[in-house]
Design an enzyme around this catalytic site. Structure first.
Site, PDB file in Angstrom:
ATOM      1  N   ASP A 132      42.941  51.910   4.706  1.00 41.46           N
ATOM      2  CA  ASP A 132      43.800  52.529   5.719  1.00 41.46           C
ATOM      3  C   ASP A 132      44.572  51.493   6.533  1.00 41.46           C
ATOM      4  O   ASP A 132      44.154  50.339   6.645  1.00 41.46           O
ATOM      5  CB  ASP A 132      42.940  53.321   6.720  1.00 41.46           C
ATOM      6  CG  ASP A 132      42.374  54.593   6.124  1.00 41.46           C
ATOM      7  OD1 ASP A 132      42.505  54.796   4.903  1.00 41.46           O
ATOM      8  OD2 ASP A 132      41.776  55.384   6.888  1.00 41.46           O
ATOM      9  N   ASP A 133      45.643  51.954   7.123  1.00 42.36           N
ATOM     10  CA  ASP A 133      46.389  51.254   8.201  1.00 42.36           C
ATOM     11  C   ASP A 133      47.416  50.214   7.751  1.00 42.36           C
ATOM     12  O   ASP A 133      48.086  49.623   8.591  1.00 42.36           O
ATOM     13  CB  ASP A 133      45.456  50.606   9.248  1.00 42.36           C
ATOM     14  CG  ASP A 133      44.635  51.640  10.006  1.00 42.36           C
ATOM     15  OD1 ASP A 133      44.800  52.850   9.729  1.00 42.36           O
ATOM     16  OD2 ASP A 133      43.829  51.244  10.860  1.00 42.36           O
ATOM     17  N   HIS A 185      50.085  56.403  13.656  1.00 44.58           N
ATOM     18  CA  HIS A 185      48.620  56.373  13.806  1.00 44.58           C
ATOM     19  C   HIS A 185      48.165  57.225  14.994  1.00 44.58           C
ATOM     20  O   HIS A 185      47.467  56.760  15.910  1.00 44.58           O
ATOM     21  CB  HIS A 185      48.113  54.924  13.966  1.00 44.58           C
ATOM     22  CG  HIS A 185      46.715  54.746  13.456  1.00 44.58           C
ATOM     23  ND1 HIS A 185      45.625  54.704  14.285  1.00 44.58           N
ATOM     24  CD2 HIS A 185      46.225  54.640  12.194  1.00 44.58           C
ATOM     25  CE1 HIS A 185      44.526  54.548  13.557  1.00 44.58           C
ATOM     26  NE2 HIS A 185      44.865  54.510  12.289  1.00 44.58           N
ATOM     27  N   HIS A 207      39.807  48.946   5.702  1.00 41.62           N
ATOM     28  CA  HIS A 207      41.113  48.845   6.370  1.00 41.62           C
ATOM     29  C   HIS A 207      41.810  47.559   5.954  1.00 41.62           C
ATOM     30  O   HIS A 207      41.227  46.476   6.106  1.00 41.62           O
ATOM     31  CB  HIS A 207      40.939  48.867   7.891  1.00 41.62           C
ATOM     32  CG  HIS A 207      40.423  50.166   8.409  1.00 41.62           C
ATOM     33  ND1 HIS A 207      39.098  50.514   8.328  1.00 41.62           N
ATOM     34  CD2 HIS A 207      41.058  51.220   8.976  1.00 41.62           C
ATOM     35  CE1 HIS A 207      38.944  51.738   8.843  1.00 41.62           C
ATOM     36  NE2 HIS A 207      40.116  52.186   9.241  1.00 41.62           N
TER      37      HIS A 207
HETATM   38 ZN    ZN Z   1      43.746  54.402  10.589  1.00 40.81          ZN
END
Ligand code: ZN
Length: 221
Positions: free
Chosen positions: A35-36, A90, A184
């Site tokens: 993620d991210d 986000h 992440h």
């Molecule tokens: Zn996130």
């Protein structure tokens, strides 16, 4: 101290049964997710190590990061991984109105479409930032054809108070066939990620697991 479950509690899975927490199977398959990103350097590193282990994965990208790093976003897909929507900014669903939330998802969808390679933009996967989503938001996402992908194993790589060893242990002690593991590809998580991911890949390879990307395209209306 933050509270979180490293292994998602069955009661949570039961209450939120509309979300995908894992893919039950007896086959030795696991689904690694990141993620991210895309994040320069961290995502590049992640792609190289996944390639080394012949692993496919799914990247839930933040729209604003796609916009800043379109080449890196394309590179993820050129490596054969799938991509998912993680909102444009986000957002925390619990603290955002449903209208604002969905508009932000749409913004992310637009950059995904703009910079997607092949038919990757047909894959409609969504992961809510912080795992937080209101029912009304979920309902609309479903109507838009999204499958909401959560996880059953949290590496907690984002937690800078734990050691890289603990982060690896979070995954290795809990992973099983059909697991969805969350990491992440962000700067904040990179210290733990760079230790825990190679350990995880090593373990999975030695134990005969296949590492696959999540694919879901809704039926045409
Ligand atoms: Zn996130």
């Amino acid at each position: 101290m933050k509270f979180y479950w490293v292994k998602t509690h069955w009661i949570i899975k039961k209450i939120f049964s509309g979300f995908t927490w894992n893919f039950p199977t007896t086959k030795k398959i696991v689904y690694l997710t990141f993620d991210d990103g895309p994040t320069p350097e961290v995502t590049d590193w992640t792609l190289s190590i996944l390639k080394e282990y012949n692993a496919q994965a799914t990247f839930f990208c933040i729209g604003a990061n796609i916009k800043t790093n379109p080449d890196l976003f394309s590179k993820i897909q050129q490596h054969g991984h799938t991509i998912g929507n993680h909102t444009y900014n986000h957002l925390n669903g619990w603290h955002t109105t449903t209208q604002e939330y969905i508009e932000n998802v749409d913004l992310c969808e637009n950059v995904i479409k703009e910079f997607s390679v092949g038919n990757n933009s047909d894959i409609k996967l969504f992961r809510p930032p912080y795992g937080k989503l209101k029912r009304s938001q979920f309902k609309l996402l479903k109507q838009k054809g999204y499958k909401v992908i959560m996880w059953d194993i949290l590496s907690a790589d984002f937690d800078t108070t734990i050691s890289p060893e603990k982060c690896a242990e979070n995954v290795l002690k809990n992973i099983q066939s059909g697991s969805i593991v969350i990491f992440h590809d962000s700067l904040k998580a990179s210290k733990n990620l760079k230790f825990a991911l190679p350990k995880t890949l090593d373990y999975l390879q030695k134990n005969g697991f296949e590492m696959k990307a999540i694919k879901f395209a809704p039926e045409p209306n």
